[in-house]
Design a protein around this motif. Structure first.
Motif, PDB file in Angstrom:
ATOM      1  N   ILE A   1     -10.312   4.929 -13.053  1.00 15.81           N
ATOM      2  CA  ILE A   1     -11.019   3.867 -12.333  1.00 15.81           C
ATOM      3  C   ILE A   1     -10.816   2.557 -13.095  1.00 15.81           C
ATOM      4  CG2 ILE A   1     -13.190   4.520 -13.507  1.00 15.81           C
ATOM      5  CD1 ILE A   1     -14.693   3.405 -11.032  1.00 15.81           C
ATOM      6  N   GLY A   2     -10.403   1.528 -12.392  1.00 10.23           N
ATOM      7  CA  GLY A   2     -10.292   0.190 -12.978  1.00 10.23           C
ATOM      8  C   GLY A   2      -9.469   0.116 -14.244  1.00 10.23           C
ATOM      9  N   GLY A   3      -8.335   0.807 -14.323  1.00  8.79           N
ATOM     10  CA  GLY A   3      -7.493   0.749 -15.510  1.00  8.79           C
ATOM     11  C   GLY A   3      -8.005   1.597 -16.659  1.00  8.79           C
ATOM     12  N   LEU A   4      -9.023   2.400 -16.409  1.00  8.96           N
ATOM     13  CA  LEU A   4      -9.588   3.300 -17.418  1.00  8.96           C
ATOM     14  C   LEU A   4      -9.331   4.732 -16.975  1.00  8.96           C
ATOM     15  CD1 LEU A   4     -13.066   1.521 -17.596  1.00  8.96           C
ATOM     16  CD2 LEU A   4     -11.203   1.244 -19.247  1.00  8.96           C
ATOM     17  N   ALA A   5      -9.211   5.646 -17.928  1.00 13.17           N
ATOM     18  CA  ALA A   5      -8.972   7.049 -17.553  1.00 13.17           C
ATOM     19  C   ALA A   5      -9.718   7.993 -18.485  1.00 13.17           C
ATOM     20  CB  ALA A   5      -7.472   7.350 -17.582  1.00 13.17           C
ATOM     21  N   TRP A   6     -10.173   9.102 -17.897  1.00  8.50           N
ATOM     22  CA  TRP A   6     -10.810  10.173 -18.654  1.00  8.50           C
ATOM     23  C   TRP A   6     -10.141  11.484 -18.262  1.00  8.50           C
ATOM     24  CZ3 TRP A   6     -13.216   5.823 -17.145  1.00  8.50           C
ATOM     25  CH2 TRP A   6     -14.120   5.215 -18.020  1.00  8.50           C
ATOM     26  N   ARG A   7      -9.994  12.374 -19.226  1.00 10.58           N
ATOM     27  CA  ARG A   7      -9.474  13.714 -18.945  1.00 10.58           C
ATOM     28  C   ARG A   7     -10.663  14.664 -18.846  1.00 10.58           C
ATOM     29  NH1 ARG A   7      -5.101  14.027 -22.214  1.00 10.58           N
ATOM     30  NH2 ARG A   7      -3.751  13.660 -20.427  1.00 10.58           N
ATOM     31  N   VAL A   8     -10.670  15.465 -17.772  1.00 17.01           N
ATOM     32  CA  VAL A   8     -11.777  16.400 -17.534  1.00 17.01           C
ATOM     33  C   VAL A   8     -11.187  17.746 -17.138  1.00 17.01           C
ATOM     34  CG1 VAL A   8     -13.292  14.518 -16.760  1.00 17.01           C
ATOM     35  CG2 VAL A   8     -12.004  15.827 -15.063  1.00 17.01           C
ATOM     36  N   GLY A   9     -12.014  18.782 -17.107  1.00 16.16           N
ATOM     37  CA  GLY A   9     -11.580  20.076 -16.591  1.00 16.16           C
ATOM     38  C   GLY A   9     -11.394  19.985 -15.084  1.00 16.16           C
ATOM     39  N   ALA A  10     -10.411  20.735 -14.550  1.00 13.20           N
ATOM     40  CA  ALA A  10     -10.130  20.637 -13.115  1.00 13.20           C
ATOM     41  C   ALA A  10     -11.367  20.955 -12.269  1.00 13.20           C
ATOM     42  CB  ALA A  10      -8.988  21.589 -12.752  1.00 13.20           C
ATOM     43  N   GLY A  11     -12.177  21.889 -12.721  1.00 10.76           N
ATOM     44  CA  GLY A  11     -13.357  22.264 -11.942  1.00 10.76           C
ATOM     45  C   GLY A  11     -14.387  21.150 -11.854  1.00 10.76           C
ATOM     46  N   ASP A  12     -14.330  20.228 -12.805  1.00  9.25           N
ATOM     47  CA  ASP A  12     -15.295  19.111 -12.813  1.00  9.25           C
ATOM     48  C   ASP A  12     -14.774  17.879 -12.083  1.00  9.25           C
ATOM     49  OD1 ASP A  12     -17.258  20.411 -14.266  1.00  9.25           O
ATOM     50  OD2 ASP A  12     -16.454  19.759 -16.209  1.00  9.25           O
ATOM     51  N   ALA A  13     -13.539  17.927 -11.589  1.00 10.64           N
ATOM     52  CA  ALA A  13     -12.905  16.707 -11.079  1.00 10.64           C
ATOM     53  C   ALA A  13     -13.704  16.037  -9.947  1.00 10.64           C
ATOM     54  CB  ALA A  13     -11.476  17.012 -10.628  1.00 10.64           C
ATOM     55  N   PRO A  14     -14.149  16.772  -8.913  1.00  8.20           N
ATOM     56  CA  PRO A  14     -14.890  16.084  -7.849  1.00  8.20           C
ATOM     57  C   PRO A  14     -16.187  15.440  -8.351  1.00  8.20           C
ATOM     58  CG  PRO A  14     -14.113  18.222  -7.099  1.00  8.20           C
ATOM     59  CD  PRO A  14     -13.899  18.187  -8.584  1.00  8.20           C
ATOM     60  N   VAL A  15     -16.915  16.153  -9.227  1.00 10.63           N
ATOM     61  CA  VAL A  15     -18.161  15.581  -9.765  1.00 10.63           C
ATOM     62  C   VAL A  15     -17.844  14.342 -10.599  1.00 10.63           C
ATOM     63  CG1 VAL A  15     -20.099  16.030 -11.327  1.00 10.63           C
ATOM     64  CG2 VAL A  15     -19.340  17.807  -9.738  1.00 10.63           C
ATOM     65  N   ALA A  16     -16.745  14.397 -11.345  1.00  5.21           N
ATOM     66  CA  ALA A  16     -16.352  13.248 -12.172  1.00  5.21           C
ATOM     67  C   ALA A  16     -16.003  12.048 -11.294  1.00  5.21           C
ATOM     68  CB  ALA A  16     -15.171  13.624 -13.059  1.00  5.21           C
ATOM     69  N   ALA A  17     -15.323  12.297 -10.175  1.00  2.25           N
ATOM     70  CA  ALA A  17     -14.974  11.191  -9.264  1.00  2.25           C
ATOM     71  C   ALA A  17     -16.237  10.552  -8.697  1.00  2.25           C
ATOM     72  CB  ALA A  17     -14.073  11.710  -8.137  1.00  2.25           C
ATOM     73  N   LEU A  18     -17.188  11.399  -8.347  1.00  2.00           N
ATOM     74  CA  LEU A  18     -18.445  10.860  -7.809  1.00  2.00           C
ATOM     75  C   LEU A  18     -19.187  10.048  -8.874  1.00  2.00           C
ATOM     76  CD1 LEU A  18     -20.037  11.185  -5.061  1.00  2.00           C
ATOM     77  CD2 LEU A  18     -21.561  12.676  -6.367  1.00  2.00           C
ATOM     78  N   ALA A  19     -19.180  10.549 -10.106  1.00  3.73           N
ATOM     79  CA  ALA A  19     -19.847   9.825 -11.194  1.00  3.73           C
ATOM     80  C   ALA A  19     -19.200   8.458 -11.402  1.00  3.73           C
ATOM     81  CB  ALA A  19     -19.780  10.647 -12.478  1.00  3.73           C
ATOM     82  N   ALA A  20     -17.880   8.405 -11.308  1.00  4.04           N
ATOM     83  CA  ALA A  20     -17.176   7.128 -11.476  1.00  4.04           C
ATOM     84  C   ALA A  20     -17.563   6.152 -10.358  1.00  4.04           C
ATOM     85  CB  ALA A  20     -15.669   7.367 -11.482  1.00  4.04           C
ATOM     86  N   ALA A  21     -17.673   6.670  -9.132  1.00  5.60           N
ATOM     87  CA  ALA A  21     -18.071   5.807  -8.009  1.00  5.60           C
ATOM     88  C   ALA A  21     -19.499   5.296  -8.189  1.00  5.60           C
ATOM     89  CB  ALA A  21     -17.950   6.576  -6.698  1.00  5.60           C
ATOM     90  N   GLU A  22     -20.356   6.156  -8.692  1.00  2.00           N
ATOM     91  CA  GLU A  22     -21.749   5.749  -8.916  1.00  2.00           C
ATOM     92  C   GLU A  22     -21.801   4.658  -9.986  1.00  2.00           C
ATOM     93  OE1 GLU A  22     -24.294   8.873 -10.335  1.00  2.00           O
ATOM     94  OE2 GLU A  22     -26.098   7.873  -9.570  1.00  2.00           O
ATOM     95  N   ALA A  23     -20.968   4.821 -11.017  1.00  2.00           N
ATOM     96  CA  ALA A  23     -20.911   3.797 -12.073  1.00  2.00           C
ATOM     97  C   ALA A  23     -20.442   2.467 -11.497  1.00  2.00           C
ATOM     98  CB  ALA A  23     -19.982   4.259 -13.190  1.00  2.00           C
ATOM     99  N   PHE A  24     -19.419   2.513 -10.631  1.00  2.00           N
ATOM    100  CA  PHE A  24     -18.943   1.273 -10.002  1.00  2.00           C
ATOM    101  C   PHE A  24     -20.082   0.579  -9.251  1.00  2.00           C
ATOM    102  CE2 PHE A  24     -17.966  -0.480  -5.816  1.00  2.00           C
ATOM    103  CZ  PHE A  24     -17.369  -1.670  -6.207  1.00  2.00           C
ATOM    104  N   LEU A  25     -20.823   1.346  -8.457  1.00  2.00           N
ATOM    105  CA  LEU A  25     -21.893   0.729  -7.667  1.00  2.00           C
ATOM    106  C   LEU A  25     -22.930   0.062  -8.579  1.00  2.00           C
ATOM    107  CD1 LEU A  25     -23.216   2.803  -4.623  1.00  2.00           C
ATOM    108  CD2 LEU A  25     -22.141   0.557  -4.673  1.00  2.00           C
TER     109      LEU A  25
END
Ligand code: SF4
Length: 447
Positions: free
Chosen positions: A189-213
């Motif tokens: 998101i926004g030129g930043l990146a985090w590595r996560v476990g594949a099983g956490d990917a959807p939750v991580a995407a949602l967390a990133a969107a919440e942070a943006f808001l």
């Protein structure tokens, strides 16, 4: 639209550095949806989001019926893989909602405009990729629809869900998931990146969107998209905080090269260096080529991104067929019983008017709505659009626009064919870098 507004106070949380913050949006998000129609010159326009890109045979039939009964009998495919119905009367809202809802295409009325995703259309079909992008997209969609705060995202906020081949990751997603080998994933998101476990990917995407808001609200500039956040915002801290709150184990990594710079066009991919230990793209992949995809799927492209209801019905001739809408105005039909059936379907779709073979110069051509559908248009660009003869421009996507908004233009490098209003067109090669520079210059000019 960028708009000049009085500056707000400097941000006190940016380490003493002073940034002047101006509103980048001065109006509410008016993006069309399936339930909120946009009034165009040719009638109402409804836009249906397809988070996974997938429509079943039953849903194909329902959409074709909706186009016939309520619209102008045609279906448009957008550069985000959404479907448009046009020519709708003012009083069709209830009937359209019933038709789409009855086909299972509107799981949440409140969220229908924020389910914006592009997903690798060949995920799970051709043996490439590292992760189940379809499963991620389904889970992320369910998470989006289950939370009230997500309705605060704009209708333009985009998730890109890439199975690791690098096809949709360069398409300018605000939050991008990129599958990696060994059960890992990147969330960008926004030129930043985090590595996560594949099983956490959807939750991580949602967390990133919440942070943006949260960051966008704090900035108070009306940003709809991550690129519109002002300098000095606290996105990194906000994402880290929300990933932790969501219970996601995440490692901050180098984000690698800018994805927009690496966007592959239909007419040719731009190579991107492998960055196995960082968060960049492993390799940029071109869109699916038209033709057979293995023995049980076919890929076709809709010329200029619009088909008749009959052409649309032809995609799903069998009850078990599944159609995946691509962000390159194409369709991948899966679930075919074998090679003979796939060859037969490809021939039928060729006869129906789809582009079914690689190498057609029309694959590189796209166009905005133009006249008569758009009141801003200076020309009937869809009637004028054609491949360009200029050999120097070969290999680049060509986009015809009726005005300088250039709706639906490709990412990366592309040829801009812009109506001038006097019956001619200006032709310019645009690059991602130039587009970024122009956007910044426009913002500066309006200060
Ligand atoms: S680029 Fe201009 S003419 Fe074309 S659809 Fe957009 S606003 Fe209308």
């Amino acid at each position: 639209m960028l708009a000049a507004m009085p500056p707000t106070s400097p941000n006190p949380r940016n380490g003493g550095e002073t940034h002047i913050r101006e509103r980048v949006r001065d109006r509410a998000d008016a993006c069309p949806g399936a339930l909120r129609l946009h009034r165009a010159d040719d009638g109402g326009l409804a836009r249906l989001r397809l988070p996974t890109g997938v429509v079943t045979a039953r849903q194909v039939a329902a959409l074709a019926d909706a186009a016939d009964r309520l619209g102008d009998g045609r279906i448009g495919v957008t550069s985000r893989g959404n479907l448009d119905l046009r020519g709708l009367p003012d009083d069709c809202g209830l009937a359209l909602a019933e038709l789409l809802g009855g086909a299972g295409l509107l799981p949440s009325a409140a969220h229908e405009r924020v389910r914006n995703m592009v997903v690798s259309p060949l995920a799970g079909i051709d043996g490439r990729g590292f992760g189940d992008a379809q499963a991620w997209a389904r889970e992320l969609d369910a998470l989006l629809c289950a939370r009230a705060w997500t309705t605060g995202l704009s209708g333009r906020f985009l998730f890109a869900v890439d199975d690791g081949r690098g096809d949709v990751a360069p398409l300018g997603g605000d939050v991008t998931l990129l599958a990696e080998p060994e059960g890992r994933a990147l969330v960008r998101i926004g030129g930043l990146a985090w590595r996560v476990g594949a099983g956490d990917a959807p939750v991580a995407a949602l967390a990133a969107a919440e942070a943006f808001l949260a960051v966008a609200r704090e900035a108070g500039t009306g940003a709809w998209r991550v690129a519109e956040l002002p300098p000095g915002t606290t996105l990194e801290g906000a994402v880290t905080e929300r990933l932790a709150a969501a219970g996601v184990e995440a490692v901050r990594v180098d984000a690698g090269p800018g994805m927009a710079d690496a966007a592959p066009g239909r007419a040719g991919a731009l190579p991107v260096a492998a960055r196995a230990d960082a968060g960049g793209l492993p390799e940029a992949a071109a869109p699916p080529e038209p033709g057979l995809v293995g023995d049980r799927a076919v890929s076709v492209v809709a010329p200029l991104g619009r088909v008749t209801s009959e052409q649309f019905r032809a995609l799903a001739a069998g009850p078990a067929d599944e159609v995946r809408v691509t962000p390159w105005r194409g369709f991948v039909v899966t679930g075919l019983p074998g090679r003979a059936a796939a060859e037969e379907r490809l021939a039928a779709l060729d006869a129906a008017g789809y582009l079914t073979r690689p190498g057609s110069p029309w694959l590189a051509v796209s166009a905005c709505t133009g006249r008569p559908g758009c009141g801003k248009a200076l020309a009937d660009v869809r009637a004028d659009a054609r491949p360009l003869d200029d050999a120097a421009l070969r290999g680049l996507p060509v986009h015809w626009s009726g005005c300088d908004r250039r709706c639906g233009h490709p990412q990366g490098d592309w040829v801009d064919v812009l109506a001038t209003g006097d019956g001619t067109y200006d032709i310019t090669v645009r690059t991602a870098r130039r587009d970024n520079d122009d956007a910044q210059a426009q913002a500066q000019a309006q200060r």
